[in-house]
Design an enzyme around this catalytic site. Structure first.
Site, PDB file in Angstrom:
ATOM      1  N   GLY A   1       0.781  -1.241   0.000  1.00 18.29           N
ATOM      2  CA  GLY A   1       0.000   0.000   0.000  1.00 18.29           C
ATOM      3  C   GLY A   1       0.805   1.279   0.000  1.00 18.29           C
TER       4      GLY A   1
ATOM      5  CD  GLU B   1       1.243   0.987   6.704  1.00 16.57           C
ATOM      6  OE1 GLU B   1       1.472   0.920   5.484  1.00 16.57           O
ATOM      7  OE2 GLU B   1       0.940   0.005   7.393  1.00 16.57           O
ATOM      8  CG  ASP B   2      -1.112   2.019   3.155  1.00 14.73           C
ATOM      9  OD1 ASP B   2      -0.881   1.700   4.345  1.00 14.73           O
ATOM     10  OD2 ASP B   2      -1.639   1.226   2.353  1.00 14.73           O
TER      11      ASP B   2
ATOM     12  CG  ASP C   1      -7.873   0.470  10.275  1.00 12.68           C
ATOM     13  OD1 ASP C   1      -8.695   1.377  10.452  1.00 12.68           O
ATOM     14  OD2 ASP C   1      -8.197  -0.720  10.129  1.00 12.68           O
TER      15      ASP C   1
ATOM     16  CE  LYS D   1      -9.940   3.911   7.520  1.00 10.78           C
ATOM     17  NZ  LYS D   1     -10.299   2.502   7.205  1.00 10.78           N
TER      18      LYS D   1
ATOM     19  CG  PHE E   1     -11.852  -0.014   3.057  1.00 11.92           C
ATOM     20  CD1 PHE E   1     -11.305  -0.565   4.208  1.00 11.92           C
ATOM     21  CD2 PHE E   1     -11.247  -0.276   1.833  1.00 11.92           C
ATOM     22  CE1 PHE E   1     -10.162  -1.365   4.148  1.00 11.92           C
ATOM     23  CE2 PHE E   1     -10.112  -1.075   1.764  1.00 11.92           C
ATOM     24  CZ  PHE E   1      -9.568  -1.624   2.925  1.00 11.92           C
TER      25      PHE E   1
ATOM     26  CG  ASP F   1      -5.459  -3.567  -1.515  1.00 21.79           C
ATOM     27  OD1 ASP F   1      -5.017  -3.075  -0.461  1.00 21.79           O
ATOM     28  OD2 ASP F   1      -5.776  -4.771  -1.622  1.00 21.79           O
TER      29      ASP F   1
ATOM     30  NE  ARG G   1      -2.181  -3.320  -4.015  1.00 19.59           N
ATOM     31  CZ  ARG G   1      -2.154  -3.364  -2.687  1.00 19.59           C
ATOM     32  NH1 ARG G   1      -1.965  -2.260  -1.997  1.00 19.59           N
ATOM     33  NH2 ARG G   1      -2.336  -4.501  -2.043  1.00 19.59           N
TER      34      ARG G   1
HETATM   35  P1  IMP Z   1      -3.488  -1.539  11.009  1.00 18.14           P
HETATM   36  O1  IMP Z   1      -2.475  -2.581  11.369  1.00 18.14           O
HETATM   37  O2  IMP Z   1      -4.870  -1.938  11.416  1.00 18.14           O
HETATM   38  O3  IMP Z   1      -3.128  -0.156  11.471  1.00 18.14           O
HETATM   39  O4  IMP Z   1      -3.626  -1.606   9.472  1.00 18.14           O
HETATM   40  C1  IMP Z   1      -2.985  -0.880   8.595  1.00 18.14           C
HETATM   41  C2  IMP Z   1      -3.093  -1.567   7.248  1.00 18.14           C
HETATM   42  O5  IMP Z   1      -4.438  -1.962   6.934  1.00 18.14           O
HETATM   43  C3  IMP Z   1      -2.684  -0.585   6.211  1.00 18.14           C
HETATM   44  O6  IMP Z   1      -1.343  -0.762   5.895  1.00 18.14           O
HETATM   45  C4  IMP Z   1      -3.568  -0.914   5.048  1.00 18.14           C
HETATM   46  O7  IMP Z   1      -2.919  -1.842   4.227  1.00 18.14           O
HETATM   47  C5  IMP Z   1      -4.785  -1.560   5.639  1.00 18.14           C
HETATM   48  N1  IMP Z   1      -5.911  -0.604   5.704  1.00 18.14           N
HETATM   49  C6  IMP Z   1      -6.524  -0.135   6.806  1.00 18.14           C
HETATM   50  N2  IMP Z   1      -7.526   0.704   6.510  1.00 18.14           N
HETATM   51  C7  IMP Z   1      -7.543   0.773   5.162  1.00 18.14           C
HETATM   52  C8  IMP Z   1      -8.376   1.489   4.214  1.00 18.14           C
HETATM   53  O8  IMP Z   1      -9.296   2.255   4.535  1.00 18.14           O
HETATM   54  N3  IMP Z   1      -8.066   1.298   2.910  1.00 18.14           N
HETATM   55  C9  IMP Z   1      -7.063   0.491   2.484  1.00 18.14           C
HETATM   56  N4  IMP Z   1      -6.285  -0.191   3.318  1.00 18.14           N
HETATM   57  C10 IMP Z   1      -6.523  -0.063   4.649  1.00 18.14           C
HETATM   58 MG    MG Z   2      -0.312  -0.892   4.364  1.00 21.18          MG
END
Ligand code: IMP
Ligand code: MG
Length: 180
Positions: free
Chosen positions: A45, A99-100, A103, A131, A152, A159, A165
């Site tokens: 991402g 990181e993108d 979450d 987020k 999302f 993606d 993407r």
């Molecule tokens: P975390 O470990 O829950 O913080 O997740 C982060 C990862 O989940 C990111 O690197 C994204 O790949 C994916 N992710 C979380 N939310 C989204 C979204 O809204 N769109 C796309 N990918 C997301």
């Molecule tokens: Mg990611």
């Protein structure tokens, strides 16, 4: 540019993203003046953001790419593991994790702890999107581009089921596309 039919709403245009990347790069240059950080891209991402960001920085960086898998599929992340151990040696390095989107917070929290336990001298994190209301573990990035609220998001590297993407903008995905 026409919005993809699966998208609900444009959140950030390519121009807005480019301006934000420039701004983040300037702040990173200030932080890393005189150093050569190891910039680490969290695949897939963050790849588009990463390539734009390191090119917008004046600071010389080395680059590495990291694949993180999460068990469990869908729109939430499960238990994380890196593909093997790190494909590079973080010992003694000033690591900049890119990181993108943050979450739950699990990915960056896990990677930061792992890099530090493998001897990284410092680990800082830059994310394009955040987020904050979705955290299940405590984590805050050192630099972030934009906050996003619910829903999302896709595009500019992000993606859903490996689609979208390549969109040059960031948009909110229609709920009926990802609700199961
Ligand atoms: P975390 O470990 O829950 O913080 O997740 C982060 C990862 O989940 C990111 O690197 C994204 O790949 C994916 N992710 C979380 N939310 C989204 C979204 O809204 N769109 C796309 N990918 C997301
Ligand atoms: Mg990611």
């Amino acid at each position: 540019m026409k919005l993809h039919a699966d998208c609900e709403k444009l959140l950030f245009s390519a121009e807005e993203i480019a301006a934000k990347v420039k701004d983040l790069a300037a702040r990173l240059d200030e932080e890393y003046r005189g150093k050569t950080p190891l910039a680490v891209c969290v695949l897939k991402g963050a790849a588009f953001f990463f390539c734009d960001l390191v090119r917008a920085m004046d600071t010389p960086v080395q680059v590495e790419f990291l694949r993180v898998s999460s068990y469990g599929s869908g729109v939430t992340s499960g238990v994380l593991r890196t593909e093997r151990t790190f494909p590079f040696d973080p010992a003694g390095q000033d690591v900049l994790l890119v990181e993108d989107i943050v979450d739950s917070g699990k990915t960056l929290r896990f990677l930061k702890e792992s890099l530090l336990s493998h001897g990284a001298k410092s680990v800082k994190t830059a994310t394009l999107l955040d987020k904050p209301s979705a955290r299940t573990v405590p984590f805050s990035a050192d630099w972030k581009g934009f906050d996003v609220d619910g829903g999302f998001v896709v595009g500019y590297g992000m993606d859903y089921a490996e689609k979208y993407r390549d969109l040059p903008y960031i948009a909110l995905l229609k709920r009926e596309i990802y609700r199961r």
